[in-house]
Design a protein around this motif. Sequence first.
Motif, PDB file in Angstrom:
ATOM      1  N   LYS A 139      -2.665   8.383  13.373  1.00 23.48           N
ATOM      2  CA  LYS A 139      -1.980   9.431  12.621  1.00 23.48           C
ATOM      3  C   LYS A 139      -2.891  10.082  11.584  1.00 23.48           C
ATOM      4  CE  LYS A 139       2.819   7.993  13.167  1.00 23.48           C
ATOM      5  NZ  LYS A 139       4.116   7.804  12.468  1.00 23.48           N
ATOM      6  N   GLU A 140      -4.193   9.724  11.624  1.00 26.30           N
ATOM      7  CA  GLU A 140      -5.136  10.208  10.620  1.00 26.30           C
ATOM      8  C   GLU A 140      -4.507  10.091   9.233  1.00 26.30           C
ATOM      9  OE1 GLU A 140      -7.928  10.098  10.020  1.00 26.30           O
ATOM     10  OE2 GLU A 140      -9.033  11.919  10.422  1.00 26.30           O
ATOM     11  N   GLU A 141      -4.143   8.855   8.942  1.00 28.52           N
ATOM     12  CA  GLU A 141      -3.412   8.551   7.710  1.00 28.52           C
ATOM     13  C   GLU A 141      -4.265   7.615   6.856  1.00 28.52           C
ATOM     14  OE1 GLU A 141       0.931   7.473   7.972  1.00 28.52           O
ATOM     15  OE2 GLU A 141       0.117   5.540   7.296  1.00 28.52           O
ATOM     16  N   ARG A 142      -4.313   7.871   5.554  1.00 24.02           N
ATOM     17  CA  ARG A 142      -5.009   6.991   4.613  1.00 24.02           C
ATOM     18  C   ARG A 142      -3.975   6.380   3.679  1.00 24.02           C
ATOM     19  NH1 ARG A 142     -10.399   8.932   4.811  1.00 24.02           N
ATOM     20  NH2 ARG A 142     -10.575   9.789   6.917  1.00 24.02           N
ATOM     21  N   SER A 143      -4.042   5.066   3.538  1.00 24.31           N
ATOM     22  CA  SER A 143      -3.171   4.382   2.579  1.00 24.31           C
ATOM     23  C   SER A 143      -4.058   3.585   1.629  1.00 24.31           C
ATOM     24  CB  SER A 143      -2.166   3.466   3.289  1.00 24.31           C
ATOM     25  OG  SER A 143      -2.835   2.516   4.100  1.00 24.31           O
ATOM     26  N   VAL A 144      -3.604   3.432   0.393  1.00 22.81           N
ATOM     27  CA  VAL A 144      -4.423   2.802  -0.640  1.00 22.81           C
ATOM     28  C   VAL A 144      -3.606   1.755  -1.381  1.00 22.81           C
ATOM     29  CG1 VAL A 144      -5.940   4.782  -0.961  1.00 22.81           C
ATOM     30  CG2 VAL A 144      -3.828   4.662  -2.269  1.00 22.81           C
ATOM     31  N   GLU A 171       1.123  12.082   0.127  1.00 25.68           N
ATOM     32  CA  GLU A 171       0.855  11.156  -0.969  1.00 25.68           C
ATOM     33  C   GLU A 171       2.141  10.611  -1.580  1.00 25.68           C
ATOM     34  OE1 GLU A 171       0.179   9.413  -4.572  1.00 25.68           O
ATOM     35  OE2 GLU A 171       0.852  11.502  -4.716  1.00 25.68           O
ATOM     36  N   ASN A 172       2.084   9.321  -1.917  1.00 21.22           N
ATOM     37  CA  ASN A 172       3.191   8.634  -2.601  1.00 21.22           C
ATOM     38  C   ASN A 172       4.411   8.452  -1.701  1.00 21.22           C
ATOM     39  OD1 ASN A 172       4.192   7.248  -4.836  1.00 21.22           O
ATOM     40  ND2 ASN A 172       5.236   9.065  -5.656  1.00 21.22           N
ATOM     41  N   THR A 173       4.161   8.180  -0.420  1.00 18.95           N
ATOM     42  CA  THR A 173       5.225   7.829   0.514  1.00 18.95           C
ATOM     43  C   THR A 173       4.814   6.542   1.238  1.00 18.95           C
ATOM     44  OG1 THR A 173       4.286   9.154   2.302  1.00 18.95           O
ATOM     45  CG2 THR A 173       5.881  10.238   0.851  1.00 18.95           C
ATOM     46  N   PRO A 174       5.747   5.817   1.844  1.00 14.72           N
ATOM     47  CA  PRO A 174       5.379   4.587   2.554  1.00 14.72           C
ATOM     48  C   PRO A 174       4.467   4.895   3.751  1.00 14.72           C
ATOM     49  CG  PRO A 174       7.726   4.658   2.110  1.00 14.72           C
ATOM     50  CD  PRO A 174       7.198   6.011   1.794  1.00 14.72           C
ATOM     51  N   PRO A 175       3.422   4.096   3.968  1.00 16.57           N
ATOM     52  CA  PRO A 175       2.538   4.331   5.110  1.00 16.57           C
ATOM     53  C   PRO A 175       3.181   3.891   6.419  1.00 16.57           C
ATOM     54  CG  PRO A 175       1.854   2.364   3.928  1.00 16.57           C
ATOM     55  CD  PRO A 175       2.980   2.976   3.124  1.00 16.57           C
ATOM     56  N   SER A 176       2.615   4.370   7.526  1.00 19.51           N
ATOM     57  CA  SER A 176       3.151   3.997   8.842  1.00 19.51           C
ATOM     58  C   SER A 176       2.979   2.510   9.111  1.00 19.51           C
ATOM     59  CB  SER A 176       2.439   4.799   9.942  1.00 19.51           C
ATOM     60  OG  SER A 176       2.638   6.176   9.759  1.00 19.51           O
ATOM     61  N   GLN A 189      -4.183   1.007  -4.775  1.00 21.47           N
ATOM     62  CA  GLN A 189      -3.876   1.649  -6.054  1.00 21.47           C
ATOM     63  C   GLN A 189      -3.578   3.117  -5.802  1.00 21.47           C
ATOM     64  OE1 GLN A 189      -3.812   0.802  -9.656  1.00 21.47           O
ATOM     65  NE2 GLN A 189      -2.883   2.830  -9.477  1.00 21.47           N
ATOM     66  N   ARG A 190      -2.390   3.530  -6.112  1.00 22.45           N
ATOM     67  CA  ARG A 190      -2.032   4.922  -5.891  1.00 22.45           C
ATOM     68  C   ARG A 190      -2.965   5.852  -6.675  1.00 22.45           C
ATOM     69  NH1 ARG A 190       2.894   8.489  -8.311  1.00 22.45           N
ATOM     70  NH2 ARG A 190       2.234  10.443  -7.324  1.00 22.45           N
ATOM     71  N   ILE A 191      -3.459   6.888  -6.009  1.00 29.72           N
ATOM     72  CA  ILE A 191      -4.227   7.958  -6.645  1.00 29.72           C
ATOM     73  C   ILE A 191      -3.571   9.266  -6.236  1.00 29.72           C
ATOM     74  CG2 ILE A 191      -6.447   9.126  -6.796  1.00 29.72           C
ATOM     75  CD1 ILE A 191      -7.841   6.506  -6.326  1.00 29.72           C
ATOM     76  N   SER A 192      -2.974   9.944  -7.180  1.00 32.54           N
ATOM     77  CA  SER A 192      -2.240  11.169  -6.866  1.00 32.54           C
ATOM     78  C   SER A 192      -3.203  12.257  -6.405  1.00 32.54           C
ATOM     79  CB  SER A 192      -1.447  11.645  -8.081  1.00 32.54           C
ATOM     80  OG  SER A 192      -2.313  11.919  -9.166  1.00 32.54           O
ATOM     81  N   GLN A 193      -2.709  13.160  -5.587  1.00 31.28           N
ATOM     82  CA  GLN A 193      -3.541  14.221  -5.035  1.00 31.28           C
ATOM     83  C   GLN A 193      -4.082  15.156  -6.108  1.00 31.28           C
ATOM     84  OE1 GLN A 193      -4.724  14.925  -1.932  1.00 31.28           O
ATOM     85  NE2 GLN A 193      -3.983  12.903  -1.343  1.00 31.28           N
ATOM     86  N   ASP A 194      -3.445  15.217  -7.249  1.00 30.12           N
ATOM     87  CA  ASP A 194      -3.934  16.097  -8.306  1.00 30.12           C
ATOM     88  C   ASP A 194      -4.760  15.336  -9.345  1.00 30.12           C
ATOM     89  OD1 ASP A 194      -1.930  14.677  -9.531  1.00 30.12           O
ATOM     90  OD2 ASP A 194      -1.002  16.409 -10.505  1.00 30.12           O
ATOM     91  N   ALA A 195      -5.184  14.115  -8.995  1.00 28.17           N
ATOM     92  CA  ALA A 195      -5.997  13.326  -9.920  1.00 28.17           C
ATOM     93  C   ALA A 195      -7.354  14.008 -10.144  1.00 28.17           C
ATOM     94  CB  ALA A 195      -6.202  11.916  -9.369  1.00 28.17           C
ATOM     95  N   PRO A 196      -7.958  13.805 -11.317  1.00 30.80           N
ATOM     96  CA  PRO A 196      -9.229  14.474 -11.618  1.00 30.80           C
ATOM     97  C   PRO A 196     -10.440  13.814 -10.978  1.00 30.80           C
ATOM     98  CG  PRO A 196      -8.538  13.140 -13.478  1.00 30.80           C
ATOM     99  CD  PRO A 196      -7.430  13.080 -12.475  1.00 30.80           C
ATOM    100  N   PHE A 232       0.839  -1.195   0.000  1.00 28.29           N
ATOM    101  CA  PHE A 232       0.000   0.000   0.000  1.00 28.29           C
ATOM    102  C   PHE A 232       0.875   1.245   0.000  1.00 28.29           C
ATOM    103  CE2 PHE A 232      -3.283  -2.869   0.429  1.00 28.29           C
ATOM    104  CZ  PHE A 232      -4.500  -2.317   0.753  1.00 28.29           C
ATOM    105  N   ILE A 233       0.306   2.328  -0.521  1.00 34.98           N
ATOM    106  CA  ILE A 233       1.011   3.608  -0.603  1.00 34.98           C
ATOM    107  C   ILE A 233       0.180   4.664   0.126  1.00 34.98           C
ATOM    108  CG2 ILE A 233      -0.027   4.412  -2.761  1.00 34.98           C
ATOM    109  CD1 ILE A 233       3.707   4.635  -1.969  1.00 34.98           C
ATOM    110  N   GLU A 234       0.843   5.578   0.784  1.00 32.24           N
ATOM    111  CA  GLU A 234       0.105   6.612   1.516  1.00 32.24           C
ATOM    112  C   GLU A 234      -0.602   7.543   0.535  1.00 32.24           C
ATOM    113  OE1 GLU A 234       1.142  10.180   4.650  1.00 32.24           O
ATOM    114  OE2 GLU A 234       2.128   8.217   4.938  1.00 32.24           O
ATOM    115  N   ASN A 235      -1.865   7.859   0.856  1.00 35.02           N
ATOM    116  CA  ASN A 235      -2.648   8.789   0.054  1.00 35.02           C
ATOM    117  C   ASN A 235      -2.861  10.131   0.759  1.00 35.02           C
ATOM    118  OD1 ASN A 235      -5.799   9.689  -0.682  1.00 35.02           O
ATOM    119  ND2 ASN A 235      -4.538   9.113  -2.439  1.00 35.02           N
ATOM    120  N   GLU A 236      -3.014  10.089   2.062  1.00 38.36           N
ATOM    121  CA  GLU A 236      -3.154  11.304   2.876  1.00 38.36           C
ATOM    122  C   GLU A 236      -2.391  11.083   4.182  1.00 38.36           C
ATOM    123  OE1 GLU A 236      -7.161  12.396   3.693  1.00 38.36           O
ATOM    124  OE2 GLU A 236      -7.800  12.237   1.613  1.00 38.36           O
ATOM    125  N   PRO A 237      -1.650  12.069   4.679  1.00 39.83           N
ATOM    126  CA  PRO A 237      -1.499  13.401   4.101  1.00 39.83           C
ATOM    127  C   PRO A 237      -0.367  13.504   3.069  1.00 39.83           C
ATOM    128  CG  PRO A 237      -0.443  13.346   6.232  1.00 39.83           C
ATOM    129  CD  PRO A 237      -1.061  11.990   6.042  1.00 39.83           C
TER     130      PRO A 237
END
Length: 891
Positions: free
Chosen positions: A197-202, A62-67, A204-211, A55-60
């Motif tokens: 940590k109020e962290e969301r991991s996903v 994005e695109n970093t390893p989750p906790s 499938q990566r979805i970038s923060q600037d996705a439409p 999984f990849i971190e989505n918030e806060p």
Amino acid sequence: MFVLLLFTLSANAQDSTKVKKRIYTTKPLQGFEAPTINGLIDESSWDLVEWSGDFIENEPDENTPPSQQTKFKILYDQKYLYIGYRCYDKEPDKIEKRLSRRDGFAGDWVEINLDSYHDKRTGFSFTITAAGVKGDEFISDNGNNWDGSWNPIWYTATNIDEEGWTAEVKIPLSQLKFGKSKEQIWGLQVNRRFFRKEERSVWQRISQDAPGWVSEFGELHGLIDIEPQKQLEIQPFAVAQYDTFPAEDGNPFRDGDDFKLNGGLDAKIGITNDLTMDLTVNPDFGQVEADPAAIALDGFQIFFREQRPFFVENKNIFDYQFANGFDNVFYSRRIGRSPQGSVGSSPVNTEFVDRPNNTTILGAAKFSGKTKDGWSIGILESVTQREIAKIEDADGNRRETIVEPLTNYFVGRAQKDFNDRNTYIGGIFTATNRNLGDILNIDYDNPDTDETSELTGLRENNLNFLRKAAYSGGLDFRHNWKDRKYFIEGNFVTSHVEGSKEAIEATQNELTHLFQRVDADHVEVDPNRTSLTGTGGKLIGGKSGGGNWRYTAGVFWRSPELELNDIGFLRQADDIRQFANVRYLFLKPTKFYRRANLSFEQTSAFDFEGNFNRIQYEFNGFINYKNNWWTEVGAAHKPRIFTNTILRGGPRWRFSEENFAFLFFGSDSRKKFNFTMGYVNSGARQNNFTFHRYVLRMRYQPFNALSVSLNPEFERNPNKTQYVTEVDFNGTPRYITARIDQQTLSASIRLNYNINPNLTIQYYGQPFISRGTYTDFNYVNNPIASDLNERVTLYDNNQISFADGTYSVDEDGGGIDYSFGDPDFAFVQFRSNLVLRWEYIPGSEIFLVWSQGITGSGNPGDHLFRSLDNQIFGQQPENTFLIKATYRFVL
């Protein structure tokens, strides 16, 4: 030029990074025993498939390893989809196991999103918390809308161990919608909330600037030869209801209590796996939470959200918002509305009236769904009963009068996806038909009266204002391009209403239209018309994804004759608006904030005569700090404000130049105690009007099973030119306004106690008090003057006097010219619900409900808390006690 500038900015904006689609391949059970849903992933059948993780971190960030990492497995057979989760946590004793009601999403959770249509716009979401509480939502508009009213039947269990927590989920394929093909390919996303940590991991990566959200899903493969399941569910219900209320001496309709039994049936029939027929016969909505109290001095109708399950489910298919997004061609609250008619001749003091509160829905059917070929289809048909009010005098003589005719409502909606789901075109058609041919005043004390005499002599005029028929239709479209980063969309609406001359004249005079405006050259009241036809719509375009910039620009309109309020919601016609906004997103967190954004918007408004009525410039900003506190701020400048409605048919009116600002901030919502505080301030030149709103929202969860929230609000809205009435002065209309000091106090109170995920106690209560006192009466002199002192003329003490609840005015010293009633008011209301809900088996429930209500008129001279004491604490309330039981048969 502003629109061109926005498109120029987008050309240089940073595009989002192309993200590779992930694929998970599932396998069938193939003779293995299905997993037992107990939260323990230990059956051998789970070994048929591999874990998928990374999984990849989505918030806060994005695109970093989750906790903490997460992994899952998916299996299936011909009836069910099975999901197993392993949510790692190095400190399992700190896993947050907060209980809540269904769709509460409290504490740690994990969810699966399935785009089984694979349309890249809609999906089904199933969430399970570490405490075992379910959440389920239907996703639409590419993730911009999550509908929690969707309540499918599914099964789940969780378990906490030394590695973290696990969950098992079993979803009946009958609860999902998909087409028939050899191999299904569905959109897939798995999303985890790590609470601490109020962290969301996903997955499938979805970038923060996705439409969007759904369009960016990975894919689920391996679903071979699964048979579409034709859903068949029947849910009968029974209700026992007991009402108590203050008894009234001599009133046969208000003797102190009432008891009734009721029953009905809801059904869900899968015509195909894609399309479902929902039926309801004699529906009951007794356990639905009361609408919040509200009062509108501008005379416009107030929008209340739909809360009835039959109309809420799949409502995204029937939605047709147009113009500014607040109007809708279909507003389901019109079906079953409070009867619109009066009781005909005004009852005298010795008469008592029994009037139904709502119109009975005899039955309704809804056919809706989405096909594999990209067709979204919705058809709704409903019939409401003719409602009768009973009037009885002191001698026992009774008469009855119709207050709502037998009415048929129809809505048809369709949309078709094209261009790899990047484009859709759709349409809508609605029809409302009322049976106005039998509106009679029936004399039950003279049953031998000749029918012809009844028809010719006793026809009532109390429903003459209703339109006999109303039709509307529309077309809408949206096109996305460049990986959905850019879009253009629009819609068009046309309406046609028919009725008697009286009904159409009343429509022309309604606040929505105001054809009688004395200074309008483009509209006028025609008393001989029997129909009206109007149009409305919008055209907008912009950038919805890619880089840090977003923008939108467009125009919408509503022509003078547009009328939708028989089955839709339209606040005001005769309006053309242009708007443009630009927003900058701070997507990468820093040591100071998790995320932030800034936006600027410009709007202007005209009417169909070409009058330039309004221009506004607004700035907004939002920041979510590193510690999860947040701030939202905004300000606007309105140098030009004209309105065609404030004088209710009088001339166009000018308000003084206005500025407003707001500031809200709040604490970390994860904490056991959290709050939001806010202040809104608005002010106009020469103190024409001001507005102050104070907001405090507090929530406390002392332990996992209990949460309490209190949301008090106070508003003060002084205005020097509040409309009072129109009078005749020597054959000339005189428009009276005055200074008003309006104060409003309300407080919504909520309590949730969860005995377990399926047995909850919920309380909701709201006291509401609004008081308005009028002074400094004046009349309109020059309604469009820029100087307030030229706009109105104050009465002096020799011109106006007050006695016995009436103001009398002598303008020219020659005697009383006209008079009007005292407009002071004090409206007091209290509504509450206490509900025990037990889902004793999935889909079947028992409700125990206690509802209480008080509505009264206080003394406008008292302060708000005195009215609270006298009118709420000092009055006997009306109570409703009911027991409702449902049982869902899944066949």
